[in-house]
Design an enzyme around this catalytic site. Structure first.
Site, PDB file in Angstrom:
ATOM      1  N   SER A   1       0.825  -1.215   0.000  1.00 35.20           N
ATOM      2  CA  SER A   1       0.000   0.000   0.000  1.00 35.20           C
ATOM      3  C   SER A   1       0.854   1.257   0.000  1.00 35.20           C
ATOM      4  O   SER A   1       0.520   2.249  -0.654  1.00 35.20           O
ATOM      5  CB  SER A   1      -0.921  -0.005   1.222  1.00 35.20           C
ATOM      6  OG  SER A   1      -1.761  -1.140   1.225  1.00 35.20           O
ATOM      7  N   ASN A   2       1.976   1.233   0.736  1.00 33.34           N
ATOM      8  CA  ASN A   2       2.837   2.414   0.796  1.00 33.34           C
ATOM      9  C   ASN A   2       3.701   2.579  -0.444  1.00 33.34           C
ATOM     10  O   ASN A   2       4.365   3.593  -0.598  1.00 33.34           O
ATOM     11  CB  ASN A   2       3.725   2.329   2.040  1.00 33.34           C
ATOM     12  CG  ASN A   2       2.927   2.525   3.307  1.00 33.34           C
ATOM     13  OD1 ASN A   2       2.515   3.626   3.633  1.00 33.34           O
ATOM     14  ND2 ASN A   2       2.691   1.437   4.020  1.00 33.34           N
TER      15      ASN A   2
ATOM     16  N   LYS B   1      -0.469 -10.760   6.634  1.00 30.92           N
ATOM     17  CA  LYS B   1      -0.222  -9.414   7.142  1.00 30.92           C
ATOM     18  C   LYS B   1      -1.589  -8.815   7.436  1.00 30.92           C
ATOM     19  O   LYS B   1      -2.396  -8.618   6.515  1.00 30.92           O
ATOM     20  CB  LYS B   1       0.525  -8.553   6.117  1.00 30.92           C
ATOM     21  CG  LYS B   1       0.692  -7.106   6.607  1.00 30.92           C
ATOM     22  CD  LYS B   1       1.093  -6.144   5.513  1.00 30.92           C
ATOM     23  CE  LYS B   1       1.074  -4.720   6.051  1.00 30.92           C
ATOM     24  NZ  LYS B   1       1.291  -3.701   4.989  1.00 30.92           N
TER      25      LYS B   1
ATOM     26  N   SER C   1      -3.552  -5.624   8.805  1.00 26.46           N
ATOM     27  CA  SER C   1      -3.408  -4.200   9.102  1.00 26.46           C
ATOM     28  C   SER C   1      -4.640  -3.608   9.758  1.00 26.46           C
ATOM     29  O   SER C   1      -4.727  -2.395   9.941  1.00 26.46           O
ATOM     30  CB  SER C   1      -3.101  -3.425   7.809  1.00 26.46           C
ATOM     31  OG  SER C   1      -1.891  -3.856   7.240  1.00 26.46           O
TER      32      SER C   1
ATOM     33  N   GLY D   1       0.405  -5.393  10.872  1.00 23.41           N
ATOM     34  CA  GLY D   1       0.498  -4.489   9.737  1.00 23.41           C
ATOM     35  C   GLY D   1       0.686  -3.033  10.095  1.00 23.41           C
ATOM     36  O   GLY D   1       0.512  -2.157   9.253  1.00 23.41           O
TER      37      GLY D   1
END
Length: 358
Positions: free
Chosen positions: A83-84, A227, A229, A253
């Site tokens: 996502s980042n 993971k 989040s 996450g």
């Protein structure tokens, strides 16, 4: 929990072997510790920000520069195209080149996780669209999302990824039942030449991978972990508790609930803040493993506000701005993500200063 008949197939021994064979094929990892052991995800993974030039082209030289700086931090590995990493804004060719670039620059003992989840619209332009006149997806739409994810996963393995991080398909989230998600992930894991990690990020997808689906998928020999989040500590604790008989690892996450996740048995963390404060997060990891809980709590408290600032509060533009204060290349985001305003930059700086990081 009984193993589903879908998983009890001739592929099972092959897939189980691939959990070690695939990473060793791509990177020459050291030999596995023995029968029954899986790839160890224990430790901290920064989900890398993708650097762009002022003209918004992927800046591979700056990516290599950041990776060289991260080499001195004892990360277990790194994540690209999460996502980042602004992965939805990267073309397929760019995604594969990011994986190749990261693989070349990473030390040989570091794992490379790569985001390979795709939505069906990735292929719609090649197939004439797959939506009915009433706006509902044809049955082939979900299968195309699965097929696109498989194709990208295979390509990322060839480019050097050790593990595929596969986000939940969410464009038609109303149709993403547990059964649909189990089928999707099973087909991806069956076809993947590298281990798969599930990725649940409801803040971005609006969809939490259901617990019952996670517990079923945990039995698949090529699904290594998740993971998560979402920040639901009760849910994470149940995942750890109910998968103790499986080779399944839970990754926190977010840095905000890393200590709490470790206390419940999580294996590691994929934390955006590690792009900026990698060494302190590795220190937190070490303190938790050594049982130094008071010191770990004190450090965790100082990480919460900066983490919120570079995730929920200011997002990727805030993350990239803060990276520059700590000696890394942040640079611009790719449009339509906009840079922070001057007051936002000042608020972000004050958050790091108030917690003793600047």
């Amino acid at each position: 929990m009984a193993l589903s008949t879908r998983f009890a197939s001739p592929l099972r021994p092959t897939l189980a072997a691939l959990r070690w064979a695939a990473p060793r094929q791509h990177r020459g990892l050291s030999a596995p510790p023995g029968p029954g052991h899986t790839l160890n995800l224990g430790g901290i993974f920064p989900p890398l920000a993708t650097p762009f030039s002022p003209t918004q082209e992927v800046d591979y030289a700056q990516l290599e520069g950041n990776l060289c700086r991260y080499a001195s931090i004892p990360f277990r590995g790194l994540v690209v195209l999460g996502s980042n990493g602004e992965s939805p804004y990267l073309a397929p060719r760019e995604r594969l080149e990011v994986v190749s670039c990261a693989r070349r620059a990473l030390p040989r003992d570091r794992l490379l996780l790569a985001g390979s989840g795709c939505e069906c619209e990735c292929l719609c332009g090649q197939h004439g669209g797959h939506v009915s006149p009433w706006g509902t997806p044809h049955p082939s739409a979900s299968s195309l999302a699965t097929r696109a994810t498989i194709e990208l996963t295979v390509s990322m393995a060839e480019a050097g990824a050790d593990v595929a991080l596969v986000v939940t398909p969410c464009y038609y989230r109303g149709a993403m039942t547990s059964a649909a998600l189990i089928q999707h992930y099973t087909e991806v894991a069956d076809a993947s030449p590298i281990p798969v990690v599930l990725y649940s990020v409801p803040a971005n997808t609006g969809l939490d991978l259901p617990l019952e689906a996670v517990l079923t998928l945990a039995q698949h020999p090529n699904i290594l972990g998740i993971k998560d989040s979402g920040g639901d500590i009760t849910r994470m604790g149940l995942m750890v508790h109910k998968t103790q008989q499986e080779d399944f690892q839970v990754l926190a996450g977010s840095a905000s609930f890393l200590l709490a996740s470790y206390a419940l048995g999580a294996s590691g963390g994929v934390c955006a803040l590690a792009n900026i404060l990698g060494a302190p997060l590795c220190q937190l990891d070490c303190l938790c493993r050594e049982g130094c809980w008071q010191e770990a709590r004190d450090l965790q408290h100082r990480l919460i506000e900066p983490n919120v600032a570079v995730t929920r509060r200011f997002g990727i533009p805030g993350l990239k701005k803060a990276m520059e204060w700590f000696g890394y290349y942040g640079g611009p985001c790719r449009a339509p993500l906009a840079p922070l305003s001057s007051p936002q930059v000042e608020e972000l700086r004050e958050t790091f200063s108030a917690n003793g990081w600047l």
